[in-house]
Design a protein around this motif. Structure first.
Motif, PDB file in Angstrom:
ATOM      1  N   ALA A 156       0.848  -1.196   0.000  1.00 37.39           N
ATOM      2  CA  ALA A 156       0.000   0.000   0.000  1.00 37.39           C
ATOM      3  C   ALA A 156       0.880   1.241   0.000  1.00 37.39           C
ATOM      4  CB  ALA A 156      -0.917  -0.015   1.217  1.00 37.39           C
ATOM      5  N   GLY A 157       0.568   2.186  -0.860  1.00 39.05           N
ATOM      6  CA  GLY A 157       1.400   3.383  -0.982  1.00 39.05           C
ATOM      7  C   GLY A 157       2.555   3.211  -1.945  1.00 39.05           C
ATOM      8  N   GLY A 158       2.681   2.030  -2.526  1.00 41.18           N
ATOM      9  CA  GLY A 158       3.813   1.765  -3.419  1.00 41.18           C
ATOM     10  C   GLY A 158       3.794   2.601  -4.683  1.00 41.18           C
ATOM     11  N   LEU A 159       2.593   2.911  -5.196  1.00 42.57           N
ATOM     12  CA  LEU A 159       2.527   3.709  -6.415  1.00 42.57           C
ATOM     13  C   LEU A 159       3.096   5.104  -6.187  1.00 42.57           C
ATOM     14  CD1 LEU A 159       1.661   4.129  -9.333  1.00 42.57           C
ATOM     15  CD2 LEU A 159      -0.607   4.774  -8.503  1.00 42.57           C
ATOM     16  N   LEU A 160       2.757   5.720  -5.074  1.00 45.33           N
ATOM     17  CA  LEU A 160       3.284   7.052  -4.780  1.00 45.33           C
ATOM     18  C   LEU A 160       4.798   7.012  -4.658  1.00 45.33           C
ATOM     19  CD1 LEU A 160       2.951  10.036  -4.034  1.00 45.33           C
ATOM     20  CD2 LEU A 160       2.591   9.319  -1.662  1.00 45.33           C
ATOM     21  N   ARG A 161       5.325   6.042  -3.920  1.00 39.95           N
ATOM     22  CA  ARG A 161       6.773   5.950  -3.735  1.00 39.95           C
ATOM     23  C   ARG A 161       7.480   5.743  -5.088  1.00 39.95           C
ATOM     24  NH1 ARG A 161       9.968   4.206   0.436  1.00 39.95           N
ATOM     25  NH2 ARG A 161       8.569   5.519   1.670  1.00 39.95           N
ATOM     26  N   HIS A 162       6.991   4.799  -5.897  1.00 33.25           N
ATOM     27  CA  HIS A 162       7.590   4.531  -7.199  1.00 33.25           C
ATOM     28  C   HIS A 162       7.515   5.766  -8.101  1.00 33.25           C
ATOM     29  CE1 HIS A 162       8.588   2.607 -10.967  1.00 33.25           C
ATOM     30  NE2 HIS A 162       7.368   2.787 -11.446  1.00 33.25           N
ATOM     31  N   SER A 163       6.381   6.443  -8.103  1.00 34.69           N
ATOM     32  CA  SER A 163       6.205   7.625  -8.949  1.00 34.69           C
ATOM     33  C   SER A 163       7.158   8.733  -8.546  1.00 34.69           C
ATOM     34  CB  SER A 163       4.754   8.107  -8.866  1.00 34.69           C
ATOM     35  OG  SER A 163       3.861   7.102  -9.295  1.00 34.69           O
ATOM     36  N   VAL A 267      13.129  12.104 -23.674  1.00 30.51           N
ATOM     37  CA  VAL A 267      11.857  11.463 -23.361  1.00 30.51           C
ATOM     38  C   VAL A 267      12.084  10.043 -22.845  1.00 30.51           C
ATOM     39  CG1 VAL A 267       9.602  10.785 -24.269  1.00 30.51           C
ATOM     40  CG2 VAL A 267      10.687  12.892 -25.061  1.00 30.51           C
ATOM     41  N   ASP A 268      13.096   9.366 -23.360  1.00 28.02           N
ATOM     42  CA  ASP A 268      13.396   8.017 -22.893  1.00 28.02           C
ATOM     43  C   ASP A 268      13.891   7.990 -21.451  1.00 28.02           C
ATOM     44  OD1 ASP A 268      12.627   6.017 -24.521  1.00 28.02           O
ATOM     45  OD2 ASP A 268      14.574   5.640 -25.435  1.00 28.02           O
ATOM     46  N   THR A 269      14.216   9.150 -20.901  1.00 27.25           N
ATOM     47  CA  THR A 269      14.629   9.220 -19.499  1.00 27.25           C
ATOM     48  C   THR A 269      13.524   8.712 -18.580  1.00 27.25           C
ATOM     49  OG1 THR A 269      16.021  11.139 -19.992  1.00 27.25           O
ATOM     50  CG2 THR A 269      15.489  10.753 -17.689  1.00 27.25           C
ATOM     51  N   ILE A 270      12.281   8.917 -18.966  1.00 24.23           N
ATOM     52  CA  ILE A 270      11.156   8.475 -18.142  1.00 24.23           C
ATOM     53  C   ILE A 270      11.177   6.957 -17.993  1.00 24.23           C
ATOM     54  CG2 ILE A 270       8.641   8.432 -17.954  1.00 24.23           C
ATOM     55  CD1 ILE A 270       8.657  11.013 -19.691  1.00 24.23           C
ATOM     56  N   ARG A 271      11.375   6.249 -19.095  1.00 25.77           N
ATOM     57  CA  ARG A 271      11.426   4.782 -19.050  1.00 25.77           C
ATOM     58  C   ARG A 271      12.653   4.309 -18.279  1.00 25.77           C
ATOM     59  NH1 ARG A 271       8.709   0.497 -22.656  1.00 25.77           N
ATOM     60  NH2 ARG A 271       7.117   1.893 -21.880  1.00 25.77           N
ATOM     61  N   MET A 272      13.778   4.999 -18.455  1.00 24.03           N
ATOM     62  CA  MET A 272      14.988   4.648 -17.719  1.00 24.03           C
ATOM     63  C   MET A 272      14.753   4.784 -16.210  1.00 24.03           C
ATOM     64  SD  MET A 272      18.506   6.811 -17.401  1.00 24.03           S
ATOM     65  CE  MET A 272      17.586   7.986 -16.399  1.00 24.03           C
ATOM     66  N   ALA A 273      14.112   5.879 -15.805  1.00 28.41           N
ATOM     67  CA  ALA A 273      13.842   6.102 -14.390  1.00 28.41           C
ATOM     68  C   ALA A 273      12.901   5.035 -13.842  1.00 28.41           C
ATOM     69  CB  ALA A 273      13.244   7.495 -14.189  1.00 28.41           C
ATOM     70  N   ASP A 274      11.934   4.630 -14.657  1.00 23.82           N
ATOM     71  CA  ASP A 274      10.996   3.581 -14.257  1.00 23.82           C
ATOM     72  C   ASP A 274      11.744   2.273 -13.992  1.00 23.82           C
ATOM     73  OD1 ASP A 274       8.563   2.138 -13.918  1.00 23.82           O
ATOM     74  OD2 ASP A 274       8.617   1.553 -16.013  1.00 23.82           O
ATOM     75  N   ARG A 275      12.650   1.917 -14.885  1.00 27.40           N
ATOM     76  CA  ARG A 275      13.397   0.669 -14.721  1.00 27.40           C
ATOM     77  C   ARG A 275      14.332   0.730 -13.525  1.00 27.40           C
ATOM     78  NH1 ARG A 275      14.830  -0.233 -21.162  1.00 27.40           N
ATOM     79  NH2 ARG A 275      12.780  -1.058 -21.775  1.00 27.40           N
ATOM     80  N   MET A 276      14.933   1.880 -13.291  1.00 32.85           N
ATOM     81  CA  MET A 276      15.825   2.017 -12.141  1.00 32.85           C
ATOM     82  C   MET A 276      15.056   1.854 -10.839  1.00 32.85           C
ATOM     83  SD  MET A 276      18.314   5.173 -13.264  1.00 32.85           S
ATOM     84  CE  MET A 276      19.030   5.243 -11.619  1.00 32.85           C
TER      85      MET A 276
END
Length: 296
Positions: A156-163, A267-276
């Motif tokens: 619970a709360g994981g989406l906020l932390r990940h975002s 723009v690909d920085t967003i995907r990179m940050a997601d994977r990190m």
């Protein structure tokens, strides 16, 4: 905290000099009456602050979700009592300053979100974010749902932390990459990239919420971020059509996995940050499991 020594909107005469007065702006978590006694619950520094209101007429207009300014009095050795309260009107406060922190598992995460909003450089995106965090139904989902069911940030709360992790990583990349690549990033694009990273998984407020229709829960979250933000995007379009267009473009390109095909840089920085963020969370979970004592 018994709230009984005040009348609505007017502070009582000064009490003993030993009283300590504290003043603040709070979001009302709940207000209800039972047996002629009101019960007031405030969001306060990641906690719940609850007390009785012996004179319900004194809190006319106070309801769940209201933002109030309040003053408390606390004599030595006594419980704090409320001596003044007033409901604030929209425009008298910044919603990011009074987010319901007690909705979060970790009260530090709303503070990270507030600071992220403060660091936005452009007025259209700042006002857009203030509107988003003032939408309490949407904000509660954002604060409470998981980022995944079994993969990463699956609490619970994981989406906020990940975002937040994705947005902060993107923010750092946007600050440093232009210097090394000799690329100009203006404030408009900088804010759009940070917010696109923050909202890249925002569709999960629909797909991961038990309150959503079953068909939305069966829909790919990547394509629902703009749907989840639909109530707030028109305001951004009215204030700044370029900001609106840029944010939509970034979210669509990321959802399609085609940030590399965008005419805009990074723009690909967003995907990179997601994977990190996801990868580090998975590694951390494995380390936590391996560190647990084995059962004999």
């Amino acid at each position: 905290m018994r709230i009984s020594d005040w009348e609505g909107g007017h502070a009582l005469p000064e009490q003993a000099a030993s009283d300590v007065r504290t003043f603040g702006i709070y979001r009302v978590r709940d207000y209800f009456e039972r047996g002629g006694v009101g019960h007031l619950v405030l969001h306060w520094a990641g906690q719940r602050w609850q007390g009785e209101v012996r004179n319900p007429a004194a809190v006319t207009g106070v309801r769940s979700g209201s933002v109030v300014e309040a003053q408390f009095s606390c004599a030595a050795g006594a419980q704090p009592s409320l001596c003044f309260i007033r409901v604030l009107e929209p425009g008298e406060y910044w919603p990011s300053q009074v987010m319901p922190t007690s909705w979060c598992v970790d009260g530090a995460d709303p503070e990270r979100l507030r600071l992220l909003i403060e660091r936005l450089c452009t007025a259209p995106f700042r006002h857009f974010m203030e509107g988003v965090v003032d939408d309490l139904v949407l904000l509660k989902r954002f604060f409470q749902v998981k980022a995944s069911y079994k993969h990463h940030h699956s609490v619970a709360g994981g989406l906020l932390r990940h975002s937040l992790e994705c947005a902060e990583t993107t923010e750092q990349a946007v600050q440093t990459a232009p210097r090394s690549c000799n690329t100009a990033i203006d404030d408009h694009l900088r804010d759009a990239l940070v917010l696109a990273a923050l909202f890249h998984d925002f569709g999960k407020t629909l797909t991961h919420s038990s309150e959503s229709s079953w068909i939305l829960r069966k829909t790919a979250h990547e394509h629902l971020s703009l749907v989840a933000l639909a109530g707030h995007l028109p305001r951004l379009a009215n204030v700044s059509p370029p900001a609106h267009a840029t944010l939509i473009h970034l979210l669509v390109q990321d959802a399609q996995g085609k940030g590399y095909a965008s005419p805009l840089p990074l723009v690909d920085t967003i995907r990179m940050a997601d994977r990190m963020s996801a990868g580090l969370a998975i590694v951390g979970n494995k380390q936590d499991v391996s560190a647990r004592p084995k059962r004999m």
